[in-house]
Design a protein around this motif. Sequence first.
Motif, PDB file in Angstrom:
ATOM      1  N   THR A   1      42.313  84.683  28.728  1.00  0.00           N
ATOM      2  CA  THR A   1      41.546  85.873  28.375  1.00  0.00           C
ATOM      3  C   THR A   1      41.467  86.066  26.860  1.00  0.00           C
ATOM      4  N   THR A   2      42.524  85.759  26.162  1.00  0.00           N
ATOM      5  CA  THR A   2      42.561  85.939  24.710  1.00  0.00           C
ATOM      6  C   THR A   2      41.587  84.999  24.004  1.00  0.00           C
ATOM      7  N   PHE A   3      41.543  83.768  24.462  1.00  0.00           N
ATOM      8  CA  PHE A   3      40.712  82.757  23.803  1.00  0.00           C
ATOM      9  C   PHE A   3      39.471  82.383  24.629  1.00  0.00           C
ATOM     10  N   ARG A   4      38.975  83.327  25.442  1.00  0.00           N
ATOM     11  CA  ARG A   4      37.838  83.049  26.331  1.00  0.00           C
ATOM     12  C   ARG A   4      36.575  82.652  25.570  1.00  0.00           C
ATOM     13  N   SER A   5      36.449  83.119  24.333  1.00  0.00           N
ATOM     14  CA  SER A   5      35.261  82.790  23.538  1.00  0.00           C
ATOM     15  C   SER A   5      35.222  81.311  23.144  1.00  0.00           C
ATOM     16  N   LEU A   6      36.376  80.647  23.252  1.00  0.00           N
ATOM     17  CA  LEU A   6      36.448  79.234  22.882  1.00  0.00           C
ATOM     18  C   LEU A   6      36.188  78.303  24.076  1.00  0.00           C
ATOM     19  N   THR A   7      35.850  78.900  25.246  1.00  0.00           N
ATOM     20  CA  THR A   7      35.599  78.079  26.432  1.00  0.00           C
ATOM     21  C   THR A   7      34.429  77.132  26.182  1.00  0.00           C
ATOM     22  N   PRO A   8      34.606  75.829  26.363  1.00  0.00           N
ATOM     23  CA  PRO A   8      33.527  74.870  26.095  1.00  0.00           C
ATOM     24  C   PRO A   8      32.389  75.010  27.102  1.00  0.00           C
ATOM     25  N   PRO A   9      31.139  74.820  26.667  1.00  0.00           N
ATOM     26  CA  PRO A   9      29.998  74.932  27.584  1.00  0.00           C
ATOM     27  C   PRO A   9      29.925  73.767  28.578  1.00  0.00           C
ATOM     28  N   TRP A  10      30.525  72.622  28.208  1.00  0.00           N
ATOM     29  CA  TRP A  10      30.525  71.471  29.119  1.00  0.00           C
ATOM     30  C   TRP A  10      31.924  71.313  29.680  1.00  0.00           C
ATOM     31  N   GLN A  11      32.027  71.300  31.008  1.00  0.00           N
ATOM     32  CA  GLN A  11      33.333  71.262  31.673  1.00  0.00           C
ATOM     33  C   GLN A  11      33.385  70.111  32.678  1.00  0.00           C
ATOM     34  N   MET A  12      33.489  68.920  32.141  1.00  0.00           N
ATOM     35  CA  MET A  12      33.563  67.690  32.940  1.00  0.00           C
ATOM     36  C   MET A  12      32.426  67.673  33.969  1.00  0.00           C
ATOM     37  N   GLY A  13      32.710  67.377  35.227  1.00  0.00           N
ATOM     38  CA  GLY A  13      31.644  67.259  36.223  1.00  0.00           C
ATOM     39  C   GLY A  13      31.136  68.577  36.745  1.00  0.00           C
ATOM     40  N   TRP A  14      31.865  69.677  36.492  1.00  0.00           N
ATOM     41  CA  TRP A  14      31.501  70.973  37.069  1.00  0.00           C
ATOM     42  C   TRP A  14      30.116  71.432  36.617  1.00  0.00           C
ATOM     43  N   THR A  15      29.817  71.292  35.346  1.00  0.00           N
ATOM     44  CA  THR A  15      28.566  71.833  34.816  1.00  0.00           C
ATOM     45  C   THR A  15      27.341  70.968  35.103  1.00  0.00           C
ATOM     46  N   ARG A  16      27.534  69.873  35.838  1.00  0.00           N
ATOM     47  CA  ARG A  16      26.365  69.092  36.253  1.00  0.00           C
ATOM     48  C   ARG A  16      25.528  69.876  37.251  1.00  0.00           C
ATOM     49  N   ASN A  17      26.203  70.681  38.089  1.00  0.00           N
ATOM     50  CA  ASN A  17      25.495  71.425  39.132  1.00  0.00           C
ATOM     51  C   ASN A  17      25.812  72.917  39.142  1.00  0.00           C
ATOM     52  N   HIS A  18      26.652  73.371  38.196  1.00  0.00           N
ATOM     53  CA  HIS A  18      27.048  74.778  38.188  1.00  0.00           C
ATOM     54  C   HIS A  18      26.980  75.340  36.766  1.00  0.00           C
ATOM     55  N   ALA A  19      26.922  76.665  36.695  1.00  0.00           N
ATOM     56  CA  ALA A  19      27.022  77.329  35.395  1.00  0.00           C
ATOM     57  C   ALA A  19      28.448  77.186  34.884  1.00  0.00           C
ATOM     58  N   PRO A  20      28.652  77.150  33.576  1.00  0.00           N
ATOM     59  CA  PRO A  20      30.007  77.009  33.023  1.00  0.00           C
ATOM     60  C   PRO A  20      30.912  78.158  33.458  1.00  0.00           C
ATOM     61  N   MET A  21      32.154  77.836  33.720  1.00  0.00           N
ATOM     62  CA  MET A  21      33.136  78.871  34.061  1.00  0.00           C
ATOM     63  C   MET A  21      33.674  79.489  32.774  1.00  0.00           C
ATOM     64  N   ARG A  22      33.832  80.810  32.794  1.00  0.00           N
ATOM     65  CA  ARG A  22      34.392  81.503  31.634  1.00  0.00           C
ATOM     66  C   ARG A  22      35.389  82.534  32.124  1.00  0.00           C
ATOM     67  N   PRO A  23      36.602  82.534  31.587  1.00  0.00           N
ATOM     68  CA  PRO A  23      37.604  83.509  32.039  1.00  0.00           C
ATOM     69  C   PRO A  23      37.134  84.942  31.833  1.00  0.00           C
ATOM     70  N   ALA A  24      37.615  85.827  32.695  1.00  0.00           N
ATOM     71  CA  ALA A  24      37.296  87.251  32.559  1.00  0.00           C
ATOM     72  C   ALA A  24      37.966  87.822  31.310  1.00  0.00           C
ATOM     73  N   ALA A  25      37.466  88.964  30.873  1.00  0.00           N
ATOM     74  CA  ALA A  25      38.009  89.591  29.665  1.00  0.00           C
ATOM     75  C   ALA A  25      39.441  90.089  29.881  1.00  0.00           C
ATOM     76  N   LYS A  26      39.766  90.426  31.138  1.00  0.00           N
ATOM     77  CA  LYS A  26      41.110  90.904  31.462  1.00  0.00           C
ATOM     78  C   LYS A  26      41.584  90.227  32.740  1.00  0.00           C
ATOM     79  N   THR A  27      42.876  90.000  32.824  1.00  0.00           N
ATOM     80  CA  THR A  27      43.431  89.437  34.049  1.00  0.00           C
ATOM     81  C   THR A  27      43.550  90.536  35.100  1.00  0.00           C
ATOM     82  N   LEU A  28      43.739  90.144  36.347  1.00  0.00           N
ATOM     83  CA  LEU A  28      43.899  91.115  37.431  1.00  0.00           C
ATOM     84  C   LEU A  28      45.132  91.979  37.188  1.00  0.00           C
ATOM     85  N   HIS A  29      46.200  91.397  36.690  1.00  0.00           N
ATOM     86  CA  HIS A  29      47.420  92.170  36.416  1.00  0.00           C
ATOM     87  C   HIS A  29      47.158  93.249  35.370  1.00  0.00           C
ATOM     88  N   GLN A  30      46.394  92.897  34.337  1.00  0.00           N
ATOM     89  CA  GLN A  30      46.080  93.868  33.292  1.00  0.00           C
ATOM     90  C   GLN A  30      45.242  95.023  33.851  1.00  0.00           C
TER      91      GLN A  30
END
Length: 482
Positions: free
Chosen positions: A443-472
């Motif tokens: 969550t702290t460094f979510r802005s640094l999530t790379p737009p290309w994520q191995m094979g996932w982004t071939r058929n899906h939108a990039p995954m990006r962590p939420a701004a807050k965790t469920l515990h928070q």
Amino acid sequence: MTTQVIKIHPRPETFKQNTEAALADKPLRKSLRTAMDMLMTKRKLVLSDEEELQMLRTLCEHVRQHALSKLPDLLEQLESNLTRLGVRVHWAETVEEAQNIIYGIMETHKAKLMVKGKSMVSEEIELNHHLESKGMRAVESDLGEFIVQMAGEKPTHIVMPAIHKTKEQVSQLFHDNLGTELTDDVDKLTGFARQALRDVYRTADVGLSGVNFAVAETGTLCLVENEGNGRLSTTVPPVHIAITGIEKVVAKLTDVVPLYSQLPRTAIGQNITTYFNMITGPRRCEELDGPQEMHLVLLDNGRTQAYGEEQMRRTLQCIRCGACMNHCPVYTRVGGAAYGTTYPGPIGEIISPHLMGLDKTRDLPTACTMCGACVEVCPVKIPITEQMQRLRQEAQRSPSEQVPYPIKGQGASHSLGESMAWRVFSGSFGKIKAYRTLGWAATTFRSLTPPWQMGWTRNHAPMRPAAKTLHQMMKEKNERKV
């Protein structure tokens, strides 16, 4: 009747590439969507009584499980009764043995032409190509099979082989091969095919069929069909060869009743099929028609491997209705050809690894959303998603790991990189401190999530962590309450 050059067919090893081509084929997507919607609607209409449906599914499950629990004994009983009725029974452990048995029968009779009723097991052993390589000719008489054979393709559905074809495509195919007029009248197209097959029935040396249910108690082979081609293929030629997998046997004739009640309704939304053939041997001396000689080929081809393990044995309960394909969100979008196997869709994903090995089919069990639609509609209650999970585990298992019932090609997807990835996952999510540290960092460094994520982004939108965790979020919610 001319034939086309045999095309190169997709293979299960190239499943991912096959799906990309299928998803880009807009006419295919439209044909599949229309057909699947129609089949799902028709099934729902003829199985509208939910209480009856669930009782029937449970009964059919018990019938199939009972037969499988006594399979070796029932197969011996079936052979004994068929032999008494004049049928010659052959056992084939492999595809090659089955091919050689059928070729041997044809060679004995100096046969050159075979007419075939619908048989997925004959597709499984690639009988047409084998006979062609020996200078013999096999002609499909089922309308769907007739169309795909003429197109140089393989069936894309176990009940409706040419479901991916439009009537315009079929019309052009008939025009090019049979010299018929171009038309979008389905009845006319059916008439063209019927006319082309008349001489084949009359002149064929051998007729071949599949088997829907083989009854051990009476030695009866049951054949379910709608076109009459099965009856012609099994009665007009002087020699009839039936071929089936060893799992199709049932104990008693009464066991067929609930299975047959389910099969047409679940498969194509019909209360009953036009023809239900009960074959009990070659022609008797007092009979006016029927083959003079009859054979049954019982094929293993990996089925005993599934039978040897209690969980995977349930795969063999299948009665080949195709309902799981009709309701599968993956099959509906890519079609049967993409799988590159005889049996596509959900049931193919759990059967094919036993027939072909996990090394060749390792991607098929992953072609599943785990939505469970196939499980809900299966007439014999096969836990398809459970089987899928098991095969995924077997594909990832280390090849050196000892297990009681190894599956051929086990460890096909196992690699050093994947092993390391799973160890990182296990270490991060298996310990509280590591998990919370990972959540904080994500969550702290979510802005640094790379737009290309191995094979996932071939058929899906990039995954990006939420701004807050469920515990928070839960902590903040509780603080607001206070």
